[in-house]
Write an enzyme that holds these catalytic residues in place. Structure first.
Site, PDB file in Angstrom:
ATOM      1  N   LYS A 165       0.839  -1.205   0.000  1.00  0.00           N
ATOM      2  CA  LYS A 165       0.000   0.000   0.000  1.00  0.00           C
ATOM      3  C   LYS A 165       0.868   1.247   0.000  1.00  0.00           C
ATOM      4  O   LYS A 165       0.584   2.217  -0.720  1.00  0.00           O
ATOM      5  CB  LYS A 165      -0.923   0.012   1.224  1.00  0.00           C
ATOM      6  CG  LYS A 165      -2.114  -0.914   1.095  1.00  0.00           C
ATOM      7  CD  LYS A 165      -2.824  -1.128   2.427  1.00  0.00           C
ATOM      8  CE  LYS A 165      -3.895  -2.189   2.286  1.00  0.00           C
ATOM      9  NZ  LYS A 165      -4.372  -2.704   3.571  1.00  0.00           N
ATOM     10  N   GLN A 225      -4.532  -1.642   9.726  1.00  0.00           N
ATOM     11  CA  GLN A 225      -4.612  -2.976   9.110  1.00  0.00           C
ATOM     12  C   GLN A 225      -5.246  -3.973  10.069  1.00  0.00           C
ATOM     13  O   GLN A 225      -4.866  -4.071  11.240  1.00  0.00           O
ATOM     14  CB  GLN A 225      -3.199  -3.432   8.707  1.00  0.00           C
ATOM     15  CG  GLN A 225      -3.151  -4.747   7.962  1.00  0.00           C
ATOM     16  CD  GLN A 225      -3.760  -4.673   6.562  1.00  0.00           C
ATOM     17  OE1 GLN A 225      -3.735  -3.644   5.916  1.00  0.00           O
ATOM     18  NE2 GLN A 225      -4.312  -5.774   6.102  1.00  0.00           N
ATOM     19  N   ASP A 275     -11.095   3.246   4.798  1.00  0.00           N
ATOM     20  CA  ASP A 275     -11.622   1.880   4.715  1.00  0.00           C
ATOM     21  C   ASP A 275     -13.152   1.872   4.695  1.00  0.00           C
ATOM     22  O   ASP A 275     -13.755   0.854   4.348  1.00  0.00           O
ATOM     23  CB  ASP A 275     -11.174   1.071   5.945  1.00  0.00           C
ATOM     24  CG  ASP A 275      -9.901   0.276   5.703  1.00  0.00           C
ATOM     25  OD1 ASP A 275      -9.684  -0.166   4.561  1.00  0.00           O
ATOM     26  OD2 ASP A 275      -9.133   0.101   6.665  1.00  0.00           O
TER      27      ASP A 275
HETATM   28  N1  GUN Z   1      -7.470  -6.609   6.271  1.00  0.00           N
HETATM   29  C1  GUN Z   1      -7.977  -7.293   5.216  1.00  0.00           C
HETATM   30  N2  GUN Z   1      -8.618  -6.446   4.389  1.00  0.00           N
HETATM   31  C2  GUN Z   1      -8.513  -5.217   4.926  1.00  0.00           C
HETATM   32  C3  GUN Z   1      -8.961  -3.940   4.517  1.00  0.00           C
HETATM   33  O1  GUN Z   1      -9.609  -3.754   3.487  1.00  0.00           O
HETATM   34  N3  GUN Z   1      -8.651  -2.919   5.345  1.00  0.00           N
HETATM   35  C4  GUN Z   1      -7.959  -3.097   6.489  1.00  0.00           C
HETATM   36  N4  GUN Z   1      -7.717  -2.022   7.245  1.00  0.00           N
HETATM   37  N5  GUN Z   1      -7.523  -4.272   6.899  1.00  0.00           N
HETATM   38  C5  GUN Z   1      -7.800  -5.322   6.114  1.00  0.00           C
END
Ligand code: GUN
Length: 296
Positions: free
Chosen positions: A54, A98, A121
């Site tokens: 990311k 995350q 998110d």
């Molecule tokens: N873990 C798995 N998918 C995601 C996501 O889309 N966002 C976040 N913050 N954690 C994740």
């Protein structure tokens, strides 16, 4: 007949290019660089890979990336303190913590502490409620990416029967909301639903997001349906190694569906692209500017 393959990698590259162009324009016009803060707690290898990737993609799009790592032993108070600092940091327009988080941390409390305006998110209850109410909201990245692929494949979805398999907060529920907003008739099915194969066979649009390798068989699919496979499952390969498969048995589905996303190269690449788009959107909104046109 064989289904058309929906090329998520190509659409994602196009979306990232639009975001990069809009970010560059914003820098010229307003002197502001959109910034995304990603927080990783602990050292789960898969999560570390995601967060690093990311960061890299954020910088490639000409935006600022701030990576924060806390040890697996971090307390909830420490994480909440970091979130509070990011909430007021003017260089940070998007915050992503995350998931999953270590067991001593209450994930719901952490999500609740993120400023809804910076919640790229789309997990905060304010954004969940705004999406459900048809108001401007930050929308979770994976369903947002899936909707863009569907719009590309189908155009107007009014009146279509859509079945979403899986009721997670991250994918299934927001996906159902987005399809409802596209005027689909939506069924949100899950592990307790009666006769899943028959439910799925009703679908003009089938979105599989259950996390079970190849659960959706060819005979669950209505001929000509558009199939969006959100699953990313690692399974043992014939050569002793491993391979990635979706929630849909691709080789069976391709003979029945009208169009289908592959795994990998379908929905997966769209998720990060949408995260970058959400960061740009959060930045523009913080400046009182309308969202750039990104998803058409
Ligand atoms: N873990 C798995 N998918 C995601 C996501 O889309 N966002 C976040 N913050 N954690 C994740």
């Amino acid at each position: 007949m064989s289904a058309a393959i929906i090329d998520g990698k190509a659409v994602a590259a196009e979306l990232v290019a639009r975001v990069a162009e809009a970010a560059a324009a914003l820098k010229v016009e307003a002197g502001v660089v959109p910034g995304l803060a990603a927080v990783l707690v602990g050292d789960d290898p898969a999560s570390a890979v995601y967060v690093r990737s990311k960061g890299k993609r954020t910088r490639e799009a000409g935006m600022a990336s701030f990576e924060h790592r806390l040890p697996a032993t971090a307390t909830q108070a420490e994480l909440l303190d970091l979130v509070a600092r990011l909430n007021i940091d003017p260089q940070v327009h998007g915050i992503l913590v995350q998931l999953p988080l270590p067991p001593q941390i209450d994930a719901a409390a952490v999500i609740d502490a993120i400023s809804p305006a910076k919640d790229v998110d789309g997990f905060h209850a304010i954004n969940v409620g705004r999406l459900a109410s048809g108001l401007e909201a930050m929308v979770p990245c994976t369903p947002l990416g899936a909707r863009m692929l569907l719009r590309r494949a189908l155009g107007d979805m009014s009146g279509a029967e859509a079945v979403v398999l899986g009721r997670s907060n991250i994918v299934g529920k927001p996906m159902a909301q987005l399809l409802l907003a596209e005027n689909c008739t939506v069924t949100l099915a899950h592990s307790r639903s009666r006769d899943l194969p028959a439910l799925c066979r009703r679908a003009d649009i089938l979105v599989a997001a259950v996390g079970r390798p190849e659960m959706v068989r060819g005979d669950w699919i209505r001929p000509g349906a558009t199939v969006i496979d959100v699953g990313i499952n690692r399974v043992a390969g014939a050569d002793g190694g491993s391979r990635l498969v979706g929630d849909v048995a691709f080789d069976e589905a391709i003979a029945v569906a009208g169009a289908i996303t592959p795994v990998p190269g379908g929905v997966g690449p769209m998720t990060i692209a949408c995260l970058l788009a959400n960061t740009l959107t959060a930045c523009r909104r913080s400046l009182g500017l309308a969202s750039a046109t990104l998803f058409d």
